[in-house]
Motif scaffolding. Structure first.
Motif, PDB file in Angstrom:
ATOM      1  N   TYR A  22       0.832  -1.209   0.000  1.00 54.78           N
ATOM      2  CA  TYR A  22       0.000   0.000   0.000  1.00 54.78           C
ATOM      3  C   TYR A  22       0.864   1.255   0.000  1.00 54.78           C
ATOM      4  O   TYR A  22       0.559   2.233  -0.684  1.00 54.78           O
ATOM      5  CB  TYR A  22      -0.969   0.018   1.191  1.00 54.78           C
ATOM      6  N   LEU A  25       2.247   1.719  -3.516  1.00 50.15           N
ATOM      7  CA  LEU A  25       1.189   2.234  -4.400  1.00 50.15           C
ATOM      8  C   LEU A  25       0.853   3.683  -4.077  1.00 50.15           C
ATOM      9  O   LEU A  25       0.561   4.470  -4.985  1.00 50.15           O
ATOM     10  CB  LEU A  25      -0.070   1.372  -4.292  1.00 50.15           C
ATOM     11  N   TYR A  58      -4.854   5.399  -1.221  1.00 50.54           N
ATOM     12  CA  TYR A  58      -3.720   4.557  -0.834  1.00 50.54           C
ATOM     13  C   TYR A  58      -2.972   5.121   0.364  1.00 50.54           C
ATOM     14  O   TYR A  58      -2.527   4.368   1.230  1.00 50.54           O
ATOM     15  CB  TYR A  58      -2.767   4.345  -2.012  1.00 50.54           C
ATOM     16  N   VAL A 106      -4.758   4.847 -12.397  1.00 53.49           N
ATOM     17  CA  VAL A 106      -4.282   3.732 -11.584  1.00 53.49           C
ATOM     18  C   VAL A 106      -5.290   2.579 -11.656  1.00 53.49           C
ATOM     19  O   VAL A 106      -4.905   1.415 -11.691  1.00 53.49           O
ATOM     20  CB  VAL A 106      -4.069   4.185 -10.126  1.00 53.49           C
ATOM     21  N   TYR A 114      -0.449  -1.433 -13.374  1.00 54.02           N
ATOM     22  CA  TYR A 114       0.215  -1.771 -12.117  1.00 54.02           C
ATOM     23  C   TYR A 114       0.143  -3.277 -11.862  1.00 54.02           C
ATOM     24  O   TYR A 114       0.064  -3.731 -10.723  1.00 54.02           O
ATOM     25  CB  TYR A 114      -0.428  -1.014 -10.956  1.00 54.02           C
ATOM     26  N   PRO A 118      -3.881  -3.274  -8.105  1.00 53.40           N
ATOM     27  CA  PRO A 118      -5.032  -2.549  -7.537  1.00 53.40           C
ATOM     28  C   PRO A 118      -6.325  -3.369  -7.499  1.00 53.40           C
ATOM     29  O   PRO A 118      -7.230  -3.046  -6.730  1.00 53.40           O
ATOM     30  CB  PRO A 118      -5.187  -1.346  -8.470  1.00 53.40           C
TER      31      PRO A 118
END
Length: 185
Positions: A22, A25, A58, A106, A114, A118
């Motif tokens: 986390y 991110l 995040y 994102v 990513y 996510p």
């Protein structure tokens, strides 16, 4: 002099991995959104604002996972639940109508940029939070839980019709108006 730690960390084992992911991110999404908003906001404002929203989510989720107490636990649930909702909605919209997002966010295409982290991360986060839910009494004392949210309301007993006067004339105790149970034939 030996120091003794009396309470265990909030994030043992896999929880530490979740916090690290986390945090990574949070840094990546914050850097990306700041760069996009400052350099090319005109090209895809909705996408870049969504990236900024993801960054805030995040950051808050990272802090909430590390912090202790039932209030932070509730904040972790809310932010990670919102993250899952955002990934599913933005991911679905970006697949169904890619024109809505001319630039990747994102959460677009379920976090494809990513490595789909996510999409998977909030599911793991919510499962981890569920396994480590605080005791109900601790939530009530903190003011997070209350009647209607899992805590039992305080119930005061109703006085019976013969309260304080002894048994009725027939000698039977008050059975709430039902009388004694009789066998069925």
């Amino acid at each position: 002099m030996m120091m003794v730690q009396t309470d265990s960390p909030r994030t043992p084992g896999i929880g530490r991995v979740l916090v690290v992911v986390y945090a990574i991110l949070a840094l990546a999404a914050t850097g990306r959104s700041v760069f996009q908003i400052l350099t090319k906001f005109d090209t895809a404002p909705i996408a870049y604002v969504l990236s900024a929203v993801a960054a805030v989510v995040y950051v808050v989720a990272t802090v909430a996972l590390v912090a202790r107490g039932p209030r932070w636990y509730a904040i972790a649930w809310a932010t990670i639940g919102f993250e899952l909702f955002g990934v599913l909605v933005v991911g679905t919209l970006s697949v169904v109508d890619p024109v809505l997002f001319p630039a990747d966010t994102v959460w677009s295409f379920f976090g494809r940029g990513y490595l789909f982290i996510p999409l998977v991360l909030p599911v793991l986060g919510l499962a981890w939070l569920y396994q480590r839910r605080p005791a109900r009494q601790e939530q009530i004392e903190e003011g997070v839980a209350g009647p209607g949210r899992g805590a039992r309301p305080v119930v005061t007993p109703r006085p019976t019709p013969n309260a304080g006067r002894g048994p009725p004339a027939g000698g039977r105790a008050d059975l709430g108006g039902r009388g004694p149970r009789r066998p069925r034939r």
